[in-house]
Enzyme design. Sequence first.
Site, PDB file in Angstrom:
ATOM      1  N   HIS A   1      -2.367   7.205  -4.667  1.00 43.76           N
ATOM      2  CA  HIS A   1      -2.401   6.221  -4.342  1.00 43.76           C
ATOM      3  C   HIS A   1      -2.388   4.793  -4.834  1.00 43.76           C
ATOM      4  O   HIS A   1      -2.686   4.869  -5.568  1.00 43.76           O
ATOM      5  CB  HIS A   1      -3.885   6.259  -3.078  1.00 43.76           C
TER       6      HIS A   1
ATOM      7  N   HIS B   1       2.849  12.334  -2.135  1.00 40.27           N
ATOM      8  CA  HIS B   1       2.469  13.596  -1.829  1.00 40.27           C
ATOM      9  C   HIS B   1       3.367  14.286  -2.217  1.00 40.27           C
ATOM     10  O   HIS B   1       4.156  15.004  -1.323  1.00 40.27           O
ATOM     11  CB  HIS B   1       2.598  13.898  -0.156  1.00 40.27           C
TER      12      HIS B   1
ATOM     13  N   ARG C   1      -3.245  -5.988  -2.890  1.00 40.89           N
ATOM     14  CA  ARG C   1      -3.508  -7.275  -1.413  1.00 40.89           C
ATOM     15  C   ARG C   1      -4.194  -8.227  -1.817  1.00 40.89           C
ATOM     16  O   ARG C   1      -5.189  -8.755  -2.786  1.00 40.89           O
ATOM     17  CB  ARG C   1      -4.613  -6.249  -0.380  1.00 40.89           C
TER      18      ARG C   1
ATOM     19  N   ARG D   1       0.663  -1.534  12.990  1.00 35.17           N
ATOM     20  CA  ARG D   1       1.251  -0.970  13.282  1.00 35.17           C
ATOM     21  C   ARG D   1       1.179   0.709  12.713  1.00 35.17           C
ATOM     22  O   ARG D   1       0.847   0.905  11.837  1.00 35.17           O
ATOM     23  CB  ARG D   1       2.929  -1.059  13.453  1.00 35.17           C
TER      24      ARG D   1
ATOM     25  N   SER E   1       0.857  -1.452  -0.148  1.00 35.04           N
ATOM     26  CA  SER E   1       0.610   0.108   0.258  1.00 35.04           C
ATOM     27  C   SER E   1       0.845   1.152   0.097  1.00 35.04           C
ATOM     28  O   SER E   1       2.115   1.722   0.921  1.00 35.04           O
ATOM     29  CB  SER E   1      -0.599   0.180   0.901  1.00 35.04           C
TER      30      SER E   1
ATOM     31  N   HIS F   1     -20.422  13.051   2.663  1.00 38.49           N
ATOM     32  CA  HIS F   1     -20.300  14.338   3.882  1.00 38.49           C
ATOM     33  C   HIS F   1     -20.097  15.633   3.186  1.00 38.49           C
ATOM     34  O   HIS F   1     -20.691  16.688   3.223  1.00 38.49           O
ATOM     35  CB  HIS F   1     -19.570  14.282   5.125  1.00 38.49           C
TER      36      HIS F   1
ATOM     37  N   ASN G   1      -2.868   0.533  -3.580  1.00 40.10           N
ATOM     38  CA  ASN G   1      -2.877  -0.685  -3.341  1.00 40.10           C
ATOM     39  C   ASN G   1      -2.978  -2.272  -4.016  1.00 40.10           C
ATOM     40  O   ASN G   1      -4.038  -2.272  -4.763  1.00 40.10           O
ATOM     41  CB  ASN G   1      -3.546  -0.529  -2.342  1.00 40.10           C
TER      42      ASN G   1
ATOM     43  N   HIS H   1      -6.118   7.817 -17.160  1.00 37.05           N
ATOM     44  CA  HIS H   1      -7.646   6.999 -17.277  1.00 37.05           C
ATOM     45  C   HIS H   1      -6.815   5.438 -18.268  1.00 37.05           C
ATOM     46  O   HIS H   1      -7.520   4.504 -18.629  1.00 37.05           O
ATOM     47  CB  HIS H   1      -8.388   7.384 -17.211  1.00 37.05           C
TER      48      HIS H   1
END
Length: 302
Positions: free
Chosen positions: A104, A94, A108, A258, A90, A173, A106, A143
């Site tokens: 970002h 920045h 898994r 962690r 992962s 939100h 990831n 893309h």
Amino acid sequence: MNKEAVKEYLTGLQSRICESLSAIDGKEFSAESWEHANGGGGLSRIIEDGEVLEKGGVGFSHVRGEQLPGSATEKRPELAGRSFEAMGVSLVIHPRNPYAPTSHANVRMFVAEKPGADPIWWFGGGFDLTPYYPFDEDVKHWHETAHKACEPFGEDVYPRFKKWCDDYFYLKHRSETRGVGGLFYDDLNEPSFEECFGFMRSVGDHYIPAYGPILERRKDTPYGETERDFQAYRRGRYVEFNLVYDRGTLFGLQTGGRTESILMSLPPIVAWKYDWHPEPGTPEAALSDYLKPRDWLTELAA
């Protein structure tokens, strides 16, 4: 099911991504290994205060537990009570320059087991892009590369996982997407282990081809305090998503992971302003047009 092959791929992917990003920045990633209380552990590789990368983390983890947490069984209640094994890479990057987007990725694999039953395995992951000053050229390239990653696995894969990304990385939100999307998938276990593992590798292998050229294009763009202030303000949305909605963050915290490795995704400088809105017609106001699901490949076709 070949867990060792997956682990070998993931550790190699971590190294390759760090080497590629270090070549762009000129600074090496530091490395810190750690152990999980219930078994397993990982390797966190971090870069801070680089010329290009203000902060970045690329983590490998391989952990075990006696029981899957709620974040993993919320949509699959049949897995409740099973022990688990999880491994993945992962990362969050920045950049310092506000014209260079945060990214970002990831990938898994999970295995859930209980006595007297066959193991249940599945893959998940993806990558997404969060610009502050978006460029159509960058969004199109991102893309198009995501589409290339999916293309060998069927024409329906990219639109399906692109929509999943739009739906997942959505701040309810705020009524806006976290960025311009990319790919997201979970619970992938068909048609076969080999096919699913192959798709995970394709996603992982296409991250640097997707992000590297964008970072190279934008890293030296001139900017001032206005752009840095806006970057810090928009980074606040990134923090909100990770701490309120992100299943990976919740999984790590709920399984006693962690803390430093789980929260390495948070930006180094961030700000919140009360009820602030950019002036109409400014470059900052233009971002809102990108924070909604759009068919980027069709809209930006040359």
